[in-house]
Scaffold this motif. Structure first.
Motif, PDB file in Angstrom:
ATOM      1  N   ALA A 299       0.839  -1.203   0.000  1.00 41.39           N
ATOM      2  CA  ALA A 299       0.000   0.000   0.000  1.00 41.39           C
ATOM      3  C   ALA A 299       0.871   1.249   0.000  1.00 41.39           C
ATOM      4  O   ALA A 299       0.596   2.210  -0.751  1.00 41.39           O
ATOM      5  CB  ALA A 299      -0.906  -0.007   1.235  1.00 41.39           C
ATOM      6  N   ILE A 300       1.943   1.227   0.810  1.00 46.56           N
ATOM      7  CA  ILE A 300       2.827   2.410   0.847  1.00 46.56           C
ATOM      8  C   ILE A 300       3.444   2.648  -0.526  1.00 46.56           C
ATOM      9  O   ILE A 300       3.521   3.779  -1.017  1.00 46.56           O
ATOM     10  CB  ILE A 300       3.921   2.243   1.924  1.00 46.56           C
ATOM     11  CG1 ILE A 300       3.264   2.277   3.311  1.00 46.56           C
ATOM     12  CG2 ILE A 300       4.983   3.338   1.823  1.00 46.56           C
ATOM     13  CD1 ILE A 300       4.216   2.120   4.469  1.00 46.56           C
ATOM     14  N   ARG A 301       3.860   1.562  -1.173  1.00 42.90           N
ATOM     15  CA  ARG A 301       4.451   1.722  -2.519  1.00 42.90           C
ATOM     16  C   ARG A 301       3.445   2.346  -3.478  1.00 42.90           C
ATOM     17  O   ARG A 301       3.783   3.208  -4.285  1.00 42.90           O
ATOM     18  CB  ARG A 301       4.888   0.361  -3.063  1.00 42.90           C
ATOM     19  CG  ARG A 301       6.249  -0.058  -2.518  1.00 42.90           C
ATOM     20  CD  ARG A 301       6.778  -1.241  -3.265  1.00 42.90           C
ATOM     21  NE  ARG A 301       7.444  -0.828  -4.498  1.00 42.90           N
ATOM     22  CZ  ARG A 301       7.974  -1.679  -5.357  1.00 42.90           C
ATOM     23  NH1 ARG A 301       7.898  -2.974  -5.134  1.00 42.90           N
ATOM     24  NH2 ARG A 301       8.580  -1.253  -6.431  1.00 42.90           N
ATOM     25  N   SER A 302       2.183   1.915  -3.369  1.00 42.33           N
ATOM     26  CA  SER A 302       1.167   2.489  -4.262  1.00 42.33           C
ATOM     27  C   SER A 302       0.991   3.970  -3.975  1.00 42.33           C
ATOM     28  O   SER A 302       0.899   4.791  -4.901  1.00 42.33           O
ATOM     29  CB  SER A 302      -0.188   1.802  -4.086  1.00 42.33           C
ATOM     30  OG  SER A 302      -0.011   0.435  -4.254  1.00 42.33           O
ATOM     31  N   LEU A 303       0.957   4.325  -2.670  1.00 42.84           N
ATOM     32  CA  LEU A 303       0.801   5.742  -2.317  1.00 42.84           C
ATOM     33  C   LEU A 303       1.972   6.562  -2.841  1.00 42.84           C
ATOM     34  O   LEU A 303       1.800   7.678  -3.349  1.00 42.84           O
ATOM     35  CB  LEU A 303       0.713   5.902  -0.790  1.00 42.84           C
ATOM     36  CG  LEU A 303      -0.627   5.499  -0.173  1.00 42.84           C
ATOM     37  CD1 LEU A 303      -0.582   5.623   1.348  1.00 42.84           C
ATOM     38  CD2 LEU A 303      -1.752   6.388  -0.729  1.00 42.84           C
ATOM     39  N   LEU A 304       3.172   5.972  -2.719  1.00 44.51           N
ATOM     40  CA  LEU A 304       4.364   6.693  -3.200  1.00 44.51           C
ATOM     41  C   LEU A 304       4.289   6.906  -4.712  1.00 44.51           C
ATOM     42  O   LEU A 304       4.693   7.939  -5.236  1.00 44.51           O
ATOM     43  CB  LEU A 304       5.630   5.918  -2.825  1.00 44.51           C
ATOM     44  CG  LEU A 304       5.966   5.928  -1.325  1.00 44.51           C
ATOM     45  CD1 LEU A 304       7.113   4.970  -1.025  1.00 44.51           C
ATOM     46  CD2 LEU A 304       6.343   7.340  -0.868  1.00 44.51           C
TER      47      LEU A 304
END
Ligand SMILES: Nc1ncnc2c1ncn2[C@@H]1O[C@H](COP(=O)(O)OP(=O)(O)OP(=O)(O)O)[C@@H](O)[C@H]1O
Length: 621
Positions: free
Chosen positions: A105-110
């Motif tokens: 999820a963090i990668r997607s947000l980034l």
């Protein structure tokens, strides 16, 4: 038709990057990348520090999350492959699964944050790049355009101004991919150091093959580029408005169609050959890459059988390998892009550096005062690549209020002298002095109506207003100037009068005849309130009535403002206070019309010749 093919084409601006990419091998390509990425980051940093930081930090964090995600994947696999009932194993794997979901999820947000930052960064970088570029292209003096190399550089830099943002984007993408690969490497080392070797073995052949395929692709492009341009040239010749009348009048249809057939035939053959080569390279790449991957799987199997690594590590390695290959595929594309755009970027930087040398140093000069006397002191000018000087030690003096004329045969140096006086060109030696002082660059107190005028794609009113853009347009003055140039009635008859757009590219735009355009440019000259007005061949396309009106308007200025008139119609210079006769760049005669006729020299010859033409025509009639 004696010429079987069209002439050679010179290398164009858009080819430089692709040509450079085609000419180098994989090693040079990779070695050149850090420098190019560094330059791109500097440009981006100068344009917008916040967004550049967001993108760079996001790339790093995203890499960290990739590593974390792979380690979490291994943990999930360890728990799932452990002994015990399935619900217990699932429960044990739950924390690692949660960590994996969070990392993803963090990668997607980034990725989303990077997208937003890049979208706002692009126009900012473009703005900064274009402002800097056009501040230079509009300031370099005219002589810079005579240097072939400079003109080429300028064309390349202007057309490649978007190379900077393309390089910045490609660099960020490459950075993200590179960090992604490092992240996979780190995760794999943490799991088992030997697996890093396996990863390199599996990906290296594909990396090499893809880079090589990239080179073949660029070679394909370069090899066909001249033919593509030749085809485009032929397309334009066969389908454009400008060439359509002569194409028909000279019956060029068959010739052009044959040319098209020849070039198209060669193009088709070469394209087929080249695509065959590309396919072969790609096939070899996939084959060797496949073999290497199979070898790694065999190695993994052996390590598993030997008990060197647990099943979870082997499974993670397979996942890592696939992630690495995905990232690698996008990296190869970015590497090629960074390199090719980097060459275009270099063109831009080299041009700006070279242009700095040409810029006039007029920022510190005091504004010139009202004209009292203009002196041309031993001025010479030699154009690049020309043996003979266009002007050779010319001396003359013009007092305020005078109307002077420059006359002489074609190529005698009249327009060149006018350009020097206006400060549009700098002399090779000697000086032009305005009230005793030389003026660097274009003198704002001089207006020039040039012989080869540009058809500005603006309204009729705006075209006249160009004569004094620093003041708001005043309709009354515009009309007054147009009347003096015999342009008012013609403009009033246009569909939208003074608001008619003079360019057919625009909706409702109109085109004018050559003589009508010339009236507009003369009106522009009258509209300016410059101290000195230079009119270079202002009547070459005018009908007799318009010509008479124009020269009457010029005579009305005499004694009030200063005018330099260049014309071949010698009857129109009879009233000039002084006539300067140029021949092969030298000032050969000076005086009033009567003086010069009496002297019986070159001017008298030209005048008598022209007058005889009218007399015999009159006699014949
Ligand atoms: N940009 C240029 N580069 C090289 N040579 C040039 C350039 N412009 C003019 N010349 C040359 O300089 C010489 C003088 O040209 P110039 O245009 O000043 O002549 P002119 O007297 O105004 O001619 P015309 O009566 O045909 O307008 C000519 O030999 C011309 O070929």
């Amino acid at each position: 038709m004696s010429e079987p093919v069209l002439p050679e084409l010179r290398t164009m601006w858009w080819e430089s990057g692709n040509r450079a990419r085609a000419e180098i091998g994989a090693f040079t390509l990779i070695a050149g990348l850090p420098g190019l990425v560094g330059q791109a980051l500097r440009v981006s940093w100068r344009a917008d520090r916040v967004r550049t930081s967001v993108i760079a930090v996001s790339a790093l964090l995203s890499g960290a999350m990739a590593t974390f995600g792979l380690l979490a994947t291994q943990q999930v696999l360890i728990e799932l492959f452990a002994a015990g009932p399935t619900p217990d194993r699932l429960r044990a794997a739950f924390p690692a699964l949660t960590a994996l979901a969070v990392a993803t999820a963090i990668r997607s947000l980034l990725t989303v944050a990077t997208g937003y930052a890049q979208n706002s960064l692009t126009p900012r970088v473009n703005h900064a790049v274009e402002q800097r570029l056009f501040a230079v292209t509009t300031a370099v003096p005219l002589e810079a355009f005579d240097e072939d190399a400079f003109a080429d550089d300028m064309e390349r830099a202007t057309r490649n101004s978007d190379a900077v943002i393309l390089l910045v984007q490609a660099s960020f993408d490459l950075l993200a991919s590179a960090i992604g690969i490092v992240a996979v490497g780190v995760a794999v080392v943490v799991i088992h150091p030997l697996l890093l070797l396996a990863l390199i073995v599996a990906t290296a052949p594909r990396l090499w093959a893809s880079l090589h395929a990239g080179r073949v692709r660029y070679l394909t492009y370069v090899a066909s580029s001249v033919r593509h341009r030749r085809l485009r040239l032929l397309h334009d010749l066969m389908a454009e408005r400008d060439s359509a009348p002569e194409l028909r009048a000279y019956r060029l249809r068959r010739f052009l169609l044959e040319q098209h057939d020849q070039v198209m035939g060669a193009e088709t053959k070469i394209q087929i050959d080249l695509s065959r080569r590309i396919s072969t390279t790609m096939t070899i790449g996939s084959f060797v890459g496949g073999l290497a991957t199979a070898a790694v799987y065999v190695l993994l199997g052996l390590l598993l059988l030997d008990g060197q690594i647990p099943l979870s590590a082997a499974a993670t390695c397979v996942v890592a390998l696939q992630a690495a290959q995905r990232t690698l595929t996008s990296s190869i594309y970015q590497i090629d892009r960074v390199y090719a755009e980097g060459q275009h970027f270099r063109d831009y930087v080299v041009f700006l550096d070279r242009a700095e040398e040409h810029l006039p140093d007029d920022a510190s000069a005091p504004a010139p005062g009202p004209l009292s006397v203009l002196r041309v002191d031993a001025v010479s000018l030699r154009y690049p690549g020309r043996e003979q000087p266009a002007l050779d030690a010319v001396d003359l003096t013009i007092e305020a209020g005078q109307t002077v004329a420059f006359v002489g045969e074609n190529g005698s140096g009249k327009s060149t002298l006018a350009a020097l006086i206006a400060g549009l060109r700098r002399p090779s030696s000697g000086a032009v002095r305005w009230n005793g002082e030389p003026w660097p660059g274009h003198n704002p107190r001089i207006a020039v109506v040039t012989q080869s005028f540009y058809k500005w794609p603006f309204t009729a009113a705006a075209n006249i207003h160009l004569g004094q853009v620093e003041r708001d347009p005043e309709q009354e003055r515009l009309e007054e100037a147009a009347r003096r140039a015999a342009a008012h009635d013609m403009i009033a008859a246009l569909p939208f009068g003074y608001r008619t757009l003079l360019d057919r590219t625009f909706a409702d735009g109109q085109d004018l005849s050559g003589g009508q355009w010339q009236r507009i440019t003369a009106a522009r000259g009258f509209y300016s309130s410059a101290d000195l007005l230079i009119m270079d061949e202002p009547s070459s396309a005018l009908d007799p009535r318009a010509e008479d009106a124009l020269f009457q308007a010029i005579r009305d200025r005499q004694g009030v403002t200063t005018t330099i008139l260049i014309t071949h119609r010698l009857a129109n210079v009879r009233h000039a206070d002084r006539i300067y006769v140029l021949h092969e760049g030298r000032l050969v005669e000076t005086g009033t019309h009567d003086d010069l006729v009496r002297a019986g020299g070159r001017y008298a010859d030209l005048f008598t010749l022209q007058a005889a033409g009218y007399r015999s025509a009159g006699g014949a009639g």
